[in-house]
Write an enzyme that holds these catalytic residues in place. Structure first.
Site, PDB file in Angstrom:
ATOM      1  N   ASP A   6      -4.746  -5.517 -48.857  1.00 42.44           N
ATOM      2  CA  ASP A   6      -6.110  -5.696 -48.342  1.00 42.44           C
ATOM      3  C   ASP A   6      -7.076  -5.731 -49.521  1.00 42.44           C
ATOM      4  O   ASP A   6      -7.815  -4.769 -49.797  1.00 42.44           O
ATOM      5  CB  ASP A   6      -6.461  -4.580 -47.363  1.00 42.44           C
ATOM      6  CG  ASP A   6      -5.580  -4.617 -46.120  1.00 42.44           C
ATOM      7  OD1 ASP A   6      -5.197  -5.732 -45.707  1.00 42.44           O
ATOM      8  OD2 ASP A   6      -5.273  -3.552 -45.578  1.00 42.44           O
ATOM      9  N   ASP A  54      -0.484 -10.131 -40.847  1.00 39.82           N
ATOM     10  CA  ASP A  54      -1.122  -9.260 -39.865  1.00 39.82           C
ATOM     11  C   ASP A  54      -2.410  -9.908 -39.355  1.00 39.82           C
ATOM     12  O   ASP A  54      -3.509  -9.575 -39.789  1.00 39.82           O
ATOM     13  CB  ASP A  54      -1.420  -7.910 -40.524  1.00 39.82           C
ATOM     14  CG  ASP A  54      -1.924  -6.879 -39.542  1.00 39.82           C
ATOM     15  OD1 ASP A  54      -1.732  -7.070 -38.327  1.00 39.82           O
ATOM     16  OD2 ASP A  54      -2.509  -5.875 -39.997  1.00 39.82           O
ATOM     17  N   LEU A  55      -2.263 -10.824 -38.398  1.00 37.96           N
ATOM     18  CA  LEU A  55      -3.408 -11.539 -37.836  1.00 37.96           C
ATOM     19  C   LEU A  55      -3.842 -10.987 -36.481  1.00 37.96           C
ATOM     20  O   LEU A  55      -4.919 -11.324 -35.995  1.00 37.96           O
ATOM     21  CB  LEU A  55      -3.087 -13.028 -37.699  1.00 37.96           C
ATOM     22  CG  LEU A  55      -2.771 -13.768 -38.993  1.00 37.96           C
ATOM     23  CD1 LEU A  55      -2.570 -15.254 -38.704  1.00 37.96           C
ATOM     24  CD2 LEU A  55      -3.861 -13.567 -40.038  1.00 37.96           C
ATOM     25  N   LEU A  57      -3.063 -11.722 -33.377  1.00 34.48           N
ATOM     26  CA  LEU A  57      -3.475 -12.829 -32.518  1.00 34.48           C
ATOM     27  C   LEU A  57      -3.738 -12.340 -31.093  1.00 34.48           C
ATOM     28  O   LEU A  57      -2.985 -11.530 -30.549  1.00 34.48           O
ATOM     29  CB  LEU A  57      -2.405 -13.918 -32.508  1.00 34.48           C
ATOM     30  CG  LEU A  57      -2.084 -14.566 -33.858  1.00 34.48           C
ATOM     31  CD1 LEU A  57      -0.948 -15.568 -33.706  1.00 34.48           C
ATOM     32  CD2 LEU A  57      -3.311 -15.237 -34.455  1.00 34.48           C
ATOM     33  N   ASP A  59      -5.355 -14.536 -27.825  1.00 31.29           N
ATOM     34  CA  ASP A  59      -6.028 -15.722 -27.303  1.00 31.29           C
ATOM     35  C   ASP A  59      -5.216 -16.227 -26.117  1.00 31.29           C
ATOM     36  O   ASP A  59      -4.254 -15.587 -25.697  1.00 31.29           O
ATOM     37  CB  ASP A  59      -6.138 -16.787 -28.413  1.00 31.29           C
ATOM     38  CG  ASP A  59      -7.382 -17.665 -28.270  1.00 31.29           C
ATOM     39  OD1 ASP A  59      -7.661 -18.096 -27.129  1.00 31.29           O
ATOM     40  OD2 ASP A  59      -8.047 -17.923 -29.274  1.00 31.29           O
ATOM     41  N   ILE A  60      -5.585 -17.374 -25.591  1.00 26.77           N
ATOM     42  CA  ILE A  60      -4.808 -17.921 -24.484  1.00 26.77           C
ATOM     43  C   ILE A  60      -3.408 -18.269 -24.995  1.00 26.77           C
ATOM     44  O   ILE A  60      -3.214 -18.562 -26.172  1.00 26.77           O
ATOM     45  CB  ILE A  60      -5.501 -19.142 -23.856  1.00 26.77           C
ATOM     46  CG1 ILE A  60      -5.602 -20.303 -24.859  1.00 26.77           C
ATOM     47  CG2 ILE A  60      -6.879 -18.766 -23.320  1.00 26.77           C
ATOM     48  CD1 ILE A  60      -6.083 -21.596 -24.232  1.00 26.77           C
ATOM     49  N   PRO A  61      -2.389 -18.215 -24.130  1.00 26.04           N
ATOM     50  CA  PRO A  61      -1.019 -18.379 -24.577  1.00 26.04           C
ATOM     51  C   PRO A  61      -0.752 -19.664 -25.361  1.00 26.04           C
ATOM     52  O   PRO A  61      -0.041 -19.637 -26.376  1.00 26.04           O
ATOM     53  CB  PRO A  61      -0.213 -18.345 -23.272  1.00 26.04           C
ATOM     54  CG  PRO A  61      -1.035 -17.476 -22.373  1.00 26.04           C
ATOM     55  CD  PRO A  61      -2.459 -17.802 -22.697  1.00 26.04           C
ATOM     56  N   THR A  63      -2.734 -21.429 -27.258  1.00 22.95           N
ATOM     57  CA  THR A  63      -3.295 -21.324 -28.600  1.00 22.95           C
ATOM     58  C   THR A  63      -2.455 -20.397 -29.469  1.00 22.95           C
ATOM     59  O   THR A  63      -2.182 -20.691 -30.639  1.00 22.95           O
ATOM     60  CB  THR A  63      -4.744 -20.811 -28.522  1.00 22.95           C
ATOM     61  OG1 THR A  63      -5.529 -21.779 -27.829  1.00 22.95           O
ATOM     62  CG2 THR A  63      -5.331 -20.591 -29.912  1.00 22.95           C
ATOM     63  N   ARG A 170      -0.624   8.195 -44.598  1.00 26.37           N
ATOM     64  CA  ARG A 170      -1.302   8.698 -45.782  1.00 26.37           C
ATOM     65  C   ARG A 170      -0.490   9.836 -46.395  1.00 26.37           C
ATOM     66  O   ARG A 170      -0.101  10.767 -45.682  1.00 26.37           O
ATOM     67  CB  ARG A 170      -2.699   9.247 -45.423  1.00 26.37           C
ATOM     68  CG  ARG A 170      -3.679   8.197 -44.905  1.00 26.37           C
ATOM     69  CD  ARG A 170      -4.113   7.281 -46.045  1.00 26.37           C
ATOM     70  NE  ARG A 170      -5.168   6.354 -45.652  1.00 26.37           N
ATOM     71  CZ  ARG A 170      -4.958   5.162 -45.111  1.00 26.37           C
ATOM     72  NH1 ARG A 170      -3.727   4.770 -44.850  1.00 26.37           N
ATOM     73  NH2 ARG A 170      -5.983   4.361 -44.826  1.00 26.37           N
ATOM     74  N   GLY A 199      -1.576   1.160 -47.445  1.00 27.63           N
ATOM     75  CA  GLY A 199      -2.452   0.288 -48.208  1.00 27.63           C
ATOM     76  C   GLY A 199      -3.120   0.991 -49.353  1.00 27.63           C
ATOM     77  O   GLY A 199      -2.599   1.096 -50.456  1.00 27.63           O
TER      78      GLY A 199
END
Length: 222
Positions: A6, A54-55, A57, A59-61, A63, A170, A199
């Site tokens: 990140d 790591d998005l 997602l 949305d509609i299936p 897409t 952590r 991270g």
């Protein structure tokens, strides 16, 4: 172990990826890096370790399926979607990604406390997370992302064969930053995690390689 890259620039990502090659199992490309550089962010680190994109997602299936297919073209090994998108969406993501990678369904974010969930009209994590986990697995997701406090309940809900990935990890004494529900590396593994996402304790350390090795040593001794 998964290291979350990140960072703000591709040069930083490349430098960290090269330094950590052979030290960690996966390199995670998240929204910041992917929004800035797109597929080049994946290509920049893929030579050093398998890539976890790591998005999250949601949305509609149709897409989501098409987006997952484009991710598959990049050779990504792990891709996140939100389990709350529902079973048809999760099924679409699995179809789109195909056999080359694994869909990880995110249950409830580690930054969300029960009061945050209540403010958005959602049940408490203890109720919601196992239900979302079962939904996603029944829709074909081979893995899940859940916060450390949810691990035991999720493992009981989905059984031993599902990959459980846990952010919010952590080392003892490290700052929790913006994570609300955290655990130490050894604690998360003891509760059933298969992959730990770490991270800032590594990427912002004075010596990221030494930080990664210290965590690996803690896990080896647990």
């Amino acid at each position: 172990m998964v290291v979350a890259l990140d960072v703000a620039t591709l040069d930083e990502a490349r430098e960290l990826a090269a330094a950590l090659a052979g030290e960690v199992g996966w390199l995670k490309v998240g929204l910041e890096l992917f929004t800035a550089y797109g597929p080049d962010a994946v290509r920049a680190v893929a030579d050093h370790a398998p890539v976890f994109l790591d998005l999250k997602l949601h949305d509609i299936p149709t897409t989501v399926e098409r987006a997952a297919a484009r991710v598959a073209d990049l050779g990504v090994g792990l891709l996140t979607v939100h389990a709350s998108g529902g079973p048809v969406m999760v099924e679409a993501a699995v179809r789109g990604l195909g056999d080359g990678g694994e869909v990880l369904a995110v249950t409830v974010l580690t930054s969300m406390r029960d009061e945050d969930l209540a403010a958005t009209g959602q049940p408490a994590a203890a109720t919601q997370v196992p239900a979302l986990a079962r939904l996603a697995v029944e829709a074909g997701a081979p893995g899940l992302v859940c916060a450390p406090p949810d691990l035991v309940a999720v493992r009981e809900a989905v059984g031993p064969s599902i990959r459980l990935v846990t952010p919010g990890v952590r080392p003892a004494g490290a700052s929790a930053d913006d994570q609300a529900r955290v655990a130490t590396p050894s604690g998360a593994v003891a509760d059933g995690a298969d992959l730990l996402v770490i991270g800032r304790p590594i990427t912002r350390a004075d010596d990221p390689v030494a930080a990664a090795r210290a965590i690996a040593a803690e896990l080896a001794g647990s």
